[in-house]
Design an enzyme around this catalytic site. Structure first.
Site, PDB file in Angstrom:
ATOM      1  CB  SER A   1     -25.523 -14.935  27.692  1.00 35.32           C
ATOM      2  OG  SER A   1     -25.752 -16.173  28.308  1.00 35.32           O
TER       3      SER A   1
ATOM      4  CE  LYS B   1     -24.302 -10.408  29.322  1.00 30.74           C
ATOM      5  NZ  LYS B   1     -23.168  -9.553  28.988  1.00 30.74           N
TER       6      LYS B   1
ATOM      7  CG  ASN C   1     -22.597 -23.541  28.837  1.00 37.24           C
ATOM      8  OD1 ASN C   1     -23.535 -23.222  28.128  1.00 37.24           O
ATOM      9  ND2 ASN C   1     -22.743 -23.785  30.109  1.00 37.24           N
TER      10      ASN C   1
ATOM     11  CE1 TYR D   1     -24.484 -11.968  32.605  1.00 39.57           C
ATOM     12  CE2 TYR D   1     -25.594 -14.060  32.267  1.00 39.57           C
ATOM     13  CZ  TYR D   1     -24.605 -13.166  31.927  1.00 39.57           C
ATOM     14  OH  TYR D   1     -23.737 -13.462  30.909  1.00 39.57           O
TER      15      TYR D   1
ATOM     16  NE  ARG E   1     -26.744 -24.425  38.733  1.00 39.71           N
ATOM     17  CZ  ARG E   1     -25.600 -24.150  38.124  1.00 39.71           C
ATOM     18  NH1 ARG E   1     -24.508 -23.908  38.848  1.00 39.71           N
ATOM     19  NH2 ARG E   1     -25.511 -24.117  36.809  1.00 39.71           N
TER      20      ARG E   1
HETATM   21  P1  NAD Z   1     -15.035 -11.874  33.324  1.00 40.66           P
HETATM   22  O1  NAD Z   1     -15.681 -11.456  34.594  1.00 40.66           O
HETATM   23  O2  NAD Z   1     -13.855 -12.788  33.405  1.00 40.66           O
HETATM   24  O3  NAD Z   1     -14.617 -10.597  32.479  1.00 40.66           O
HETATM   25  C1  NAD Z   1     -15.306  -9.374  32.550  1.00 40.66           C
HETATM   26  C2  NAD Z   1     -14.274  -8.288  32.785  1.00 40.66           C
HETATM   27  O4  NAD Z   1     -14.944  -7.024  32.828  1.00 40.66           O
HETATM   28  C3  NAD Z   1     -13.508  -8.436  34.101  1.00 40.66           C
HETATM   29  O5  NAD Z   1     -12.126  -8.306  33.837  1.00 40.66           O
HETATM   30  C4  NAD Z   1     -14.030  -7.306  34.972  1.00 40.66           C
HETATM   31  O6  NAD Z   1     -13.032  -6.812  35.845  1.00 40.66           O
HETATM   32  C5  NAD Z   1     -14.420  -6.276  33.927  1.00 40.66           C
HETATM   33  N1  NAD Z   1     -15.479  -5.340  34.317  1.00 40.66           N
HETATM   34  C6  NAD Z   1     -16.677  -5.606  34.890  1.00 40.66           C
HETATM   35  N2  NAD Z   1     -17.403  -4.488  35.019  1.00 40.66           N
HETATM   36  C7  NAD Z   1     -16.630  -3.469  34.522  1.00 40.66           C
HETATM   37  C8  NAD Z   1     -16.831  -2.072  34.371  1.00 40.66           C
HETATM   38  N3  NAD Z   1     -17.971  -1.490  34.735  1.00 40.66           N
HETATM   39  N4  NAD Z   1     -15.832  -1.349  33.830  1.00 40.66           N
HETATM   40  C9  NAD Z   1     -14.665  -1.929  33.441  1.00 40.66           C
HETATM   41  N5  NAD Z   1     -14.438  -3.242  33.553  1.00 40.66           N
HETATM   42  C10 NAD Z   1     -15.413  -4.004  34.081  1.00 40.66           C
HETATM   43  O7  NAD Z   1     -16.182 -12.515  32.402  1.00 40.66           O
HETATM   44  P2  NAD Z   1     -16.059 -13.314  31.044  1.00 40.66           P
HETATM   45  O8  NAD Z   1     -16.397 -14.731  31.320  1.00 40.66           O
HETATM   46  O9  NAD Z   1     -14.799 -12.976  30.366  1.00 40.66           O
HETATM   47  O10 NAD Z   1     -17.305 -12.706  30.272  1.00 40.66           O
HETATM   48  C11 NAD Z   1     -17.196 -11.610  29.401  1.00 40.66           C
HETATM   49  C12 NAD Z   1     -18.578 -11.232  28.901  1.00 40.66           C
HETATM   50  O11 NAD Z   1     -19.194 -12.361  28.291  1.00 40.66           O
HETATM   51  C13 NAD Z   1     -19.533 -10.772  29.997  1.00 40.66           C
HETATM   52  O12 NAD Z   1     -20.304  -9.698  29.506  1.00 40.66           O
HETATM   53  C14 NAD Z   1     -20.411 -11.978  30.225  1.00 40.66           C
HETATM   54  O13 NAD Z   1     -21.696 -11.627  30.687  1.00 40.66           O
HETATM   55  C15 NAD Z   1     -20.476 -12.578  28.837  1.00 40.66           C
HETATM   56  N6  NAD Z   1     -20.755 -14.019  28.848  1.00 40.66           N
HETATM   57  C16 NAD Z   1     -19.932 -14.857  29.551  1.00 40.66           C
HETATM   58  C17 NAD Z   1     -20.229 -16.221  29.587  1.00 40.66           C
HETATM   59  C18 NAD Z   1     -19.370 -17.180  30.382  1.00 40.66           C
HETATM   60  O14 NAD Z   1     -19.832 -18.268  30.688  1.00 40.66           O
HETATM   61  N7  NAD Z   1     -18.130 -16.828  30.729  1.00 40.66           N
HETATM   62  C19 NAD Z   1     -21.343 -16.730  28.902  1.00 40.66           C
HETATM   63  C20 NAD Z   1     -22.138 -15.845  28.178  1.00 40.66           C
HETATM   64  C21 NAD Z   1     -21.839 -14.488  28.162  1.00 40.66           C
HETATM   65  N1  UFG Z   2     -23.402 -28.320  37.166  1.00 31.21           N
HETATM   66  C1  UFG Z   2     -23.254 -29.327  38.107  1.00 31.21           C
HETATM   67  N2  UFG Z   2     -22.464 -29.091  39.195  1.00 31.21           N
HETATM   68  C2  UFG Z   2     -21.825 -27.896  39.388  1.00 31.21           C
HETATM   69  C3  UFG Z   2     -21.981 -26.873  38.424  1.00 31.21           C
HETATM   70  C4  UFG Z   2     -22.794 -27.122  37.318  1.00 31.21           C
HETATM   71  O1  UFG Z   2     -23.826 -30.401  37.965  1.00 31.21           O
HETATM   72  O2  UFG Z   2     -21.137 -27.746  40.398  1.00 31.21           O
HETATM   73  C5  UFG Z   2     -24.230 -28.583  35.962  1.00 31.21           C
HETATM   74  C6  UFG Z   2     -25.422 -27.650  35.815  1.00 31.21           C
HETATM   75  O3  UFG Z   2     -26.519 -28.128  36.537  1.00 31.21           O
HETATM   76  C7  UFG Z   2     -25.608 -27.661  34.295  1.00 31.21           C
HETATM   77  C8  UFG Z   2     -24.188 -27.824  33.751  1.00 31.21           C
HETATM   78  O4  UFG Z   2     -23.421 -28.354  34.824  1.00 31.21           O
HETATM   79  O5  UFG Z   2     -26.354 -28.788  33.914  1.00 31.21           O
HETATM   80  C9  UFG Z   2     -23.551 -26.497  33.318  1.00 31.21           C
HETATM   81  O6  UFG Z   2     -23.631 -25.553  34.381  1.00 31.21           O
HETATM   82  P1  UFG Z   2     -22.799 -24.181  34.366  1.00 31.21           P
HETATM   83  O7  UFG Z   2     -23.067 -23.505  35.668  1.00 31.21           O
HETATM   84  O8  UFG Z   2     -21.375 -24.467  34.018  1.00 31.21           O
HETATM   85  O9  UFG Z   2     -23.401 -23.401  33.124  1.00 31.21           O
HETATM   86  P2  UFG Z   2     -24.886 -22.889  32.850  1.00 31.21           P
HETATM   87  O10 UFG Z   2     -25.311 -23.511  31.546  1.00 31.21           O
HETATM   88  O11 UFG Z   2     -25.765 -23.089  34.004  1.00 31.21           O
HETATM   89  O12 UFG Z   2     -24.687 -21.314  32.675  1.00 31.21           O
HETATM   90  C10 UFG Z   2     -23.615 -20.735  31.941  1.00 31.21           C
HETATM   91  C11 UFG Z   2     -23.301 -19.379  32.534  1.00 31.21           C
HETATM   92  C12 UFG Z   2     -24.432 -18.434  32.277  1.00 31.21           C
HETATM   93  C13 UFG Z   2     -24.715 -18.372  30.814  1.00 31.21           C
HETATM   94  C14 UFG Z   2     -25.016 -19.754  30.291  1.00 31.21           C
HETATM   95  C15 UFG Z   2     -25.231 -19.736  28.806  1.00 31.21           C
HETATM   96  O13 UFG Z   2     -23.099 -19.485  33.939  1.00 31.21           O
HETATM   97  O14 UFG Z   2     -24.071 -17.154  32.693  1.00 31.21           O
HETATM   98  O15 UFG Z   2     -23.929 -20.633  30.597  1.00 31.21           O
HETATM   99  O16 UFG Z   2     -24.141 -19.147  28.170  1.00 31.21           O
HETATM  100  F1  UFG Z   2     -25.778 -17.585  30.595  1.00 31.21           F
END
Ligand code: NAD
Ligand code: UFG
Length: 355
Positions: A125, A153, A187, A149, A308
């Site tokens: 991430s 990573k 994002n 978190y 936040r």
């Molecule tokens: P998500 O929660 O929708 O998907 C993760 C899936 O993994 C879920 O279906 C959950 O049930 C499953 N899971 C969790 N722990 C498990 C375990 N121990 N065994 C088997 N299954 C398990 O999340 P996502 O948004 O699809 O994210 C996928 C990956 O990408 C994650 O590792 C997350 O940290 C990473 N990531 C996501 C974002 C984002 O904003 N969505 C940003 C950066 C990184």
């Molecule tokens: N924001 C608002 N109101 C809300 C939610 C978010 O103003 O209700 C703003 C935040 O302050 C930020 C922007 O919208 O400026 C984006 O916020 P997000 O929560 O959507 O995303 P972040 O960049 O904070 O974090 C996300 C994931 C993290 C990941 C990161 C980088 O939540 O897990 O992107 O990939 F690590």
């Protein structure tokens, strides 16, 4: 065509990636414990693609299931999405985060090693960059974590880099080169254009797009914009929003890169490198709100609120390395992200719950 194990394949990014993998001719196999997803999401993938994907409803930390999967399928590479991902929750429940994210990765790489499968795509991430000193972010920028978190990573990235180093030194993993892509997502937003799958967070969303979507559909009253006094164009936070289908296609290119042995040119034949997956463009919260209003035809009531805690002012990628190594660049625009997110949310106001 190659068989790809997709951990966390029922989740938001996982389901979209399954569609891209199937489209590219790969055979995905899923393991998911449905801790943060629903089996319905996989039924929808089946409806969209007309293809059956083998699914193991199990935890990645369960060694016996992992052994069974490697025994029953000729796994060529693994995409490891499974894990917990909510920043705030990780501060309240650090042990759960370290247990899930670290132990699942350890068990997975042990099983992979035992079965001679050493090609791995890991979900990292942009959070590993902490508060960026310089923008856009290149992969060699300093790394830091401000919550469990993000730290999970960072630790996993280090662990995976150590695997590659050991193989290069001919140590622990002598003769067993690893090919690992550490994909740092910015994002991810939006949904598959069918509107049949999309992001379906539990409870009140933490992230901007799911929140806006639920305001648009009438589930939430108004958006709070966290901070109007950042040193950005309009004072609101700036992020690099990337369409989840572009992200999914980035995974297909990473798999192609690793399976093609293109990382094997690295010293000792081992490869473990970070690659940003972003668009390279920064978008402010206000710009995102306006774009969503234009795409949906809905007004998004909002009010300005304090910053936040833990948020950075701005964060966006230099996506050059992904273009050079993988031949991948994000194609979809902010308007596509908003249109597709809105289609998913308006067709499924309660997410997958309504079945
Ligand atoms: P998500 O929660 O929708 O998907 C993760 C899936 O993994 C879920 O279906 C959950 O049930 C499953 N899971 C969790 N722990 C498990 C375990 N121990 N065994 C088997 N299954 C398990 O999340 P996502 O948004 O699809 O994210 C996928 C990956 O990408 C994650 O590792 C997350 O940290 C990473 N990531 C996501 C974002 C984002 O904003 N969505 C940003 C950066 C990184
Ligand atoms: N924001 C608002 N109101 C809300 C939610 C978010 O103003 O209700 C703003 C935040 O302050 C930020 C922007 O919208 O400026 C984006 O916020 P997000 O929560 O959507 O995303 P972040 O960049 O904070 O974090 C996300 C994931 C993290 C990941 C990161 C980088 O939540 O897990 O992107 O990939 F690590």
């Amino acid at each position: 065509m190659s068989t790809i194990l997709v951990t966390g394949g029922a989740g938001y990014i996982g389901t979209h990636t399954l569609i891209s993998l199937l489209g590219a001719g790969y055979h995905p196999v899923v393991i998911d414990n449905f801790q943060n997803s629903k089996p319905e999401a996989l039924s929808r993938v089946r409806q969209i693609t007309g293809r059956e994907v083998p699914v193991y409803a199990a935890d990645v930390r369960d060694e016996r299931t992992l052994a069974r999967i490697f025994h029953e399928h000729p796994i060529d590479a693994v995409i490891h999405f499974a894990g917990l991902k909510a920043v705030g929750e990780s501060v309240r429940m650090p042990v759960s985060y370290y247990d899930n994210n670290l132990i699942s990765t350890l068990r997975l790489i042990q099983a992979m090693d035992q079965h001679g499968c050493r090609r791995l795509v890991f979900s990292s991430s942009a959070t590993v960059y902490g508060d960026p000193a310089r923008l856009p972010l290149t992969e060699d920028a300093p790394l830091s974590a401000t919550n469990p978190y993000g730290r999970s990573k960072l630790i996993i990235e280090d662990m995976l880099r150590d695997l590659a180093i050991a193989a290069r030194l001919g140590g622990d993993a002598a003769g067993t080169a690893w090919q690992i892509a550490l994909l740092r997502y910015f994002n991810p937003v939006g949904a598959h254009p069918s509107g049949m799958i999309g992001e379906d967070p539990n409870g009140i969303p933490n992230n901007l797009f799911p929140y806006i979507q639920q305001v648009a559909v009438g589930r939430l009253k108004e958006l709070q914009i966290f901070g109007a006094d950042y040193p950005t164009t309009d004072g609101t936070g700036v992020r690099d929003y990337i369409h989840v289908m572009d992200l999914a296609e980035g995974h297909v290119e990473a798999v192609r890169f690793l399976l093609g042995g293109r990382g094997a040119a690295a010293p000792g034949g081992s490869f473990a490198e970070a690659i940003n997956l972003g668009t390279g463009s920064g978008v402010s919260v206000l710009q995102a709100v306006r774009a969503f209003e234009a795409a949906s035809g809905k007004q998004i009531p909002f009010r300005m609120a304090p910053r936040r805690p833990g948020d950075v002012a701005a964060c966006f990628a230099d996506a050059g390395k992904a273009a050079r190594l993988l031949g991948w660049t994000a194609r979809r625009k902010l308007a596509d992200m908003c249109e597709d997110a809105w289609r998913w949310q308006s067709l499924n106001p309660l997410g997958f719950a309504q079945g």
